[in-house]
Design a protein around this motif. Sequence first.
Motif, PDB file in Angstrom:
ATOM      1  N   TYR A   1       7.613   4.135  -3.337  1.00  0.00           N
ATOM      2  CA  TYR A   1       6.166   4.326  -3.215  1.00  0.00           C
ATOM      3  C   TYR A   1       5.922   5.740  -2.702  1.00  0.00           C
ATOM      4  N   VAL A   2       5.317   6.572  -3.554  1.00  0.00           N
ATOM      5  CA  VAL A   2       5.056   7.973  -3.229  1.00  0.00           C
ATOM      6  C   VAL A   2       3.551   8.151  -3.038  1.00  0.00           C
ATOM      7  N   GLN A   3       3.179   8.700  -1.884  1.00  0.00           N
ATOM      8  CA  GLN A   3       1.758   8.855  -1.574  1.00  0.00           C
ATOM      9  C   GLN A   3       1.117   9.878  -2.511  1.00  0.00           C
ATOM     10  N   LYS A   4       0.019   9.482  -3.137  1.00  0.00           N
ATOM     11  CA  LYS A   4      -0.731  10.345  -4.058  1.00  0.00           C
ATOM     12  C   LYS A   4      -1.863  11.063  -3.341  1.00  0.00           C
ATOM     13  N   SER A   5      -2.535  10.313  -2.502  1.00  0.00           N
ATOM     14  CA  SER A   5      -3.620  10.843  -1.678  1.00  0.00           C
ATOM     15  C   SER A   5      -3.748   9.887  -0.499  1.00  0.00           C
ATOM     16  N   PRO A   6      -4.521  10.223   0.522  1.00  0.00           N
ATOM     17  CA  PRO A   6      -4.632   9.306   1.663  1.00  0.00           C
ATOM     18  C   PRO A   6      -4.981   7.889   1.223  1.00  0.00           C
ATOM     19  N   GLY A   7      -4.058   6.943   1.489  1.00  0.00           N
ATOM     20  CA  GLY A   7      -4.306   5.540   1.205  1.00  0.00           C
ATOM     21  C   GLY A   7      -3.933   5.093  -0.193  1.00  0.00           C
ATOM     22  N   THR A   8      -3.518   6.023  -1.104  1.00  0.00           N
ATOM     23  CA  THR A   8      -3.153   5.626  -2.470  1.00  0.00           C
ATOM     24  C   THR A   8      -1.736   6.098  -2.797  1.00  0.00           C
ATOM     25  N   TYR A   9      -1.082   5.360  -3.715  1.00  0.00           N
ATOM     26  CA  TYR A   9       0.303   5.640  -4.087  1.00  0.00           C
ATOM     27  C   TYR A   9       0.428   5.603  -5.602  1.00  0.00           C
ATOM     28  N   TYR A  10       1.390   6.373  -6.130  1.00  0.00           N
ATOM     29  CA  TYR A  10       1.568   6.467  -7.578  1.00  0.00           C
ATOM     30  C   TYR A  10       1.941   5.117  -8.188  1.00  0.00           C
ATOM     31  N   ALA A  11       2.737   4.333  -7.523  1.00  0.00           N
ATOM     32  CA  ALA A  11       3.193   3.056  -8.075  1.00  0.00           C
ATOM     33  C   ALA A  11       2.348   1.889  -7.585  1.00  0.00           C
ATOM     34  N   GLY A  12       1.187   2.181  -7.036  1.00  0.00           N
ATOM     35  CA  GLY A  12       0.370   1.117  -6.487  1.00  0.00           C
ATOM     36  C   GLY A  12       0.675   0.909  -5.029  1.00  0.00           C
ATOM     37  N   PRO A  13      -0.075   0.043  -4.362  1.00  0.00           N
ATOM     38  CA  PRO A  13       0.098  -0.145  -2.907  1.00  0.00           C
ATOM     39  C   PRO A  13       1.441  -0.785  -2.576  1.00  0.00           C
ATOM     40  N   PRO A  14       2.056  -0.403  -1.453  1.00  0.00           N
ATOM     41  CA  PRO A  14       3.299  -1.041  -1.012  1.00  0.00           C
ATOM     42  C   PRO A  14       3.061  -2.511  -0.713  1.00  0.00           C
ATOM     43  N   PRO A  15       4.115  -3.309  -0.665  1.00  0.00           N
ATOM     44  CA  PRO A  15       3.953  -4.739  -0.388  1.00  0.00           C
ATOM     45  C   PRO A  15       3.360  -4.970   0.998  1.00  0.00           C
ATOM     46  N   THR A  16       2.743  -6.090   1.143  1.00  0.00           N
ATOM     47  CA  THR A  16       2.097  -6.409   2.427  1.00  0.00           C
ATOM     48  C   THR A  16       3.093  -6.773   3.505  1.00  0.00           C
ATOM     49  N   SER A  17       4.321  -7.088   3.116  1.00  0.00           N
ATOM     50  CA  SER A  17       5.369  -7.411   4.094  1.00  0.00           C
ATOM     51  C   SER A  17       6.638  -6.656   3.722  1.00  0.00           C
ATOM     52  N   PHE A  18       7.311  -6.086   4.724  1.00  0.00           N
ATOM     53  CA  PHE A  18       8.570  -5.367   4.507  1.00  0.00           C
ATOM     54  C   PHE A  18       9.785  -6.221   4.878  1.00  0.00           C
ATOM     55  N   ALA A  19       9.580  -7.496   5.134  1.00  0.00           N
ATOM     56  CA  ALA A  19      10.658  -8.356   5.619  1.00  0.00           C
ATOM     57  C   ALA A  19      11.747  -8.572   4.581  1.00  0.00           C
ATOM     58  N   GLU A  20      11.412  -8.441   3.279  1.00  0.00           N
ATOM     59  CA  GLU A  20      12.391  -8.729   2.230  1.00  0.00           C
ATOM     60  C   GLU A  20      13.377  -7.595   2.011  1.00  0.00           C
ATOM     61  N   PHE A  21      13.158  -6.437   2.634  1.00  0.00           N
ATOM     62  CA  PHE A  21      14.003  -5.275   2.377  1.00  0.00           C
ATOM     63  C   PHE A  21      15.167  -5.192   3.376  1.00  0.00           C
ATOM     64  N   ASP A  22      16.290  -4.627   2.878  1.00  0.00           N
ATOM     65  CA  ASP A  22      17.476  -4.431   3.721  1.00  0.00           C
ATOM     66  C   ASP A  22      17.477  -3.071   4.397  1.00  0.00           C
ATOM     67  N   LEU A  23      16.671  -2.134   3.901  1.00  0.00           N
ATOM     68  CA  LEU A  23      16.643  -0.780   4.462  1.00  0.00           C
ATOM     69  C   LEU A  23      15.309  -0.127   4.103  1.00  0.00           C
ATOM     70  N   ILE A  24      14.749   0.618   5.065  1.00  0.00           N
ATOM     71  CA  ILE A  24      13.541   1.412   4.828  1.00  0.00           C
ATOM     72  C   ILE A  24      13.933   2.882   4.910  1.00  0.00           C
ATOM     73  N   VAL A  25      13.647   3.642   3.848  1.00  0.00           N
ATOM     74  CA  VAL A  25      13.946   5.071   3.803  1.00  0.00           C
ATOM     75  C   VAL A  25      12.626   5.827   3.750  1.00  0.00           C
ATOM     76  N   LEU A  26      12.462   6.770   4.674  1.00  0.00           N
ATOM     77  CA  LEU A  26      11.235   7.570   4.755  1.00  0.00           C
ATOM     78  C   LEU A  26      11.581   9.008   4.415  1.00  0.00           C
ATOM     79  N   VAL A  27      11.066   9.503   3.291  1.00  0.00           N
ATOM     80  CA  VAL A  27      11.316  10.876   2.859  1.00  0.00           C
ATOM     81  C   VAL A  27      10.053  11.689   3.098  1.00  0.00           C
ATOM     82  N   SER A  28      10.075  12.535   4.117  1.00  0.00           N
ATOM     83  CA  SER A  28       8.920  13.349   4.516  1.00  0.00           C
ATOM     84  C   SER A  28       7.712  12.475   4.862  1.00  0.00           C
TER      85      SER A  28
END
Length: 702
Positions: free
Chosen positions: A323-350
Amino acid sequence: MLTFTLSSWPLALCAAIAAVVSWAGYRYANPRLEGTPLALLTALRFSALFILLALLFKPTWKNRTVDERAPLLAVVLDESESISGASAHAVRRIADAVPPFDGVSHLYGFASEARNLTHTDSLRFDGARTDITGALVQVRNSLEDKNLRGILLISDGRFTTGRNPVHAAERYGVPIHTIAVGDTLRRRDLQVRRVTANEIAYVDQTLPIRVLLRAEGADEEVVTVSAVQGSDIFSTESLHLPSGNADIEADLSWTPTSEGLQQIVVVVTRLSNEATYRNNVETIAVRVLKSRRRVLLLAAAPGPDLASVTALLRSENAVVSQYVQKSPGTYYAGPPPTSFAEFDLIVLVSFPGTGADPAILSRITGAAADGTPVLFLAGRYTDPSAVRRIGAALPALPTQVRAGFDEVSILLTGEGTQHPVFDILLQTADLDGLPPLLRKRSDWVPRPESRVLAHIGIRGVGLDDPLIVVRDLGGSRSAALLGSGFWRWHNLPEDLREYSAVWPELLSNLVQWLTTPKDDRPVRVRPAEDIFGGGESVQFTGQVYDESLNPVANASVSVEISAPDGITYPHAMDAVENGRYELNIGALPEGAYDYKAEATLGDVSFGKDNGTFTVGTLTLEFKDITADAALLRQIALRSGGRFFTEASLSDLPSTLAADSLFRPIVRETSTSTNLWQHTLILACVILLLSTEWIVRKRRGLP
């Protein structure tokens, strides 16, 4: 040799003084003495006085010995599996035919390591690996206190492990004479040269298996390549072999249905009159996981760092939700999921950048609090104020922020070189040769429980500012790379290709460390390898801890091995030190094995462990079945030795005689004894004076 701290003339003075005192003492004795009694008492007193006076000058006894050692020739014989049939007879015949020479010989056999031999009948020819360099070094070390002046190496010249012996020969120190055994001509053969497959597979997902075959002396024949698990042939392909010599590839596949370490055997049908059938089979082990690692990747903006990280994560067989931020509050691939519990790792690039959604930041901190690991890569779009809002999920926080960027280099800390994130490649590589990274002119402060693995350097000057920081707190892990421009490490120019693995391995190691659960089990028993080759010793290592995770050094650790046929074999591990244990159970038949381990002390059980390992067919010794006489010639040439044939072996004595190094050595050693400190001298004086006193009393002298 008797020496004194002063010149030896005092010896005469001591003798004169002792003689005068002794003669005067008994010449006028009352009652008067004559004859033997007078001579005896005078001699006793003279001896005691002379010794006492001489000891005042600290006499020392020096003894010199001369030891001559004959030159020694070590005869080193290859006894690996590749030496068989006529070659084995040749090794014995040549070793027994070594002509007498002016010196002594010592016999060794070797495969993966060297061992002492008393005669050639002890040769086994069953070694699964050949380490020529290791054997030569081991022989030299075992004879370092002897007069080793030469090596006679009898081998087929094929090494399957260890360093190239040609390089070792240049610095060996003594000549290595060589003799080649075995057939130097190519023979008809078909072998499984290489099997390529991912070490990790996933349930219900197809795993491609590529097989490279090498055919020599083929004659327009059709063969079948099969992949087998247990008794089940799950994939086959028929190939047409051209005439002569050729390399042919086969593409197989496998869809695993269950988790765990599983063994796959690749077999190719036999040709008639092959040189050996031992290389028609190859075994690999694949660890099957239930599902692939799920990664949530959030980026503040598109960029080359994002592309590099995404590509490497996907090459690790991870399922990346980006999920890459396009503008404040919007993302190119649509909004991120409402829960991050299903993921094994969170990577934050910038990320988080300007205008980051507070709800997303809240989900990040919530997931981190629940144990989801976080990897943070700072960049040019990172907003320090937003970073502080997820500070609980990160190992370091920004404080003072200044405008601009600095080009920085990576400088490992002492703790960094010991951390699993940095493997051997990163510890030994000259990281200064890498392109510089960009770092915002901000002050980052590691949290108290964090560890700094790398600092920054600016124009060759090392600074205390952190660059790579990790944290492991309460089972929750996080890591931060406080710089950008890692894409440069991923796309290096040709002259920096030696560093091409640094960034992929660094990122892979970070992901591996972050997603691997902390091992706090009290009993940890593991095989040294997931897969052992046929004929190799199966070895285990173990650790035992008490409830406070303090090592337990005196526990009884039992290991029960379950063979494929259901038979179980109990073993006991040997204590090494500080709660560590080892077990070597020797070679096992081919197959997949289960094991269970338990550690006890008296009636108290510390815990249990279990796992799997496989034993496959090791065919390294049969990858090349011809003798490599050229390599043996190079070993002899580089070390100053000579390449012999069986027919020219009679020239060995003259070759050794012409070698200026092959000579006896004479060692002169000396020992010294301080007589003035020796108890026997004191005892002698006491004995002399006591004898004199007894004789005086018997003669009625006072």
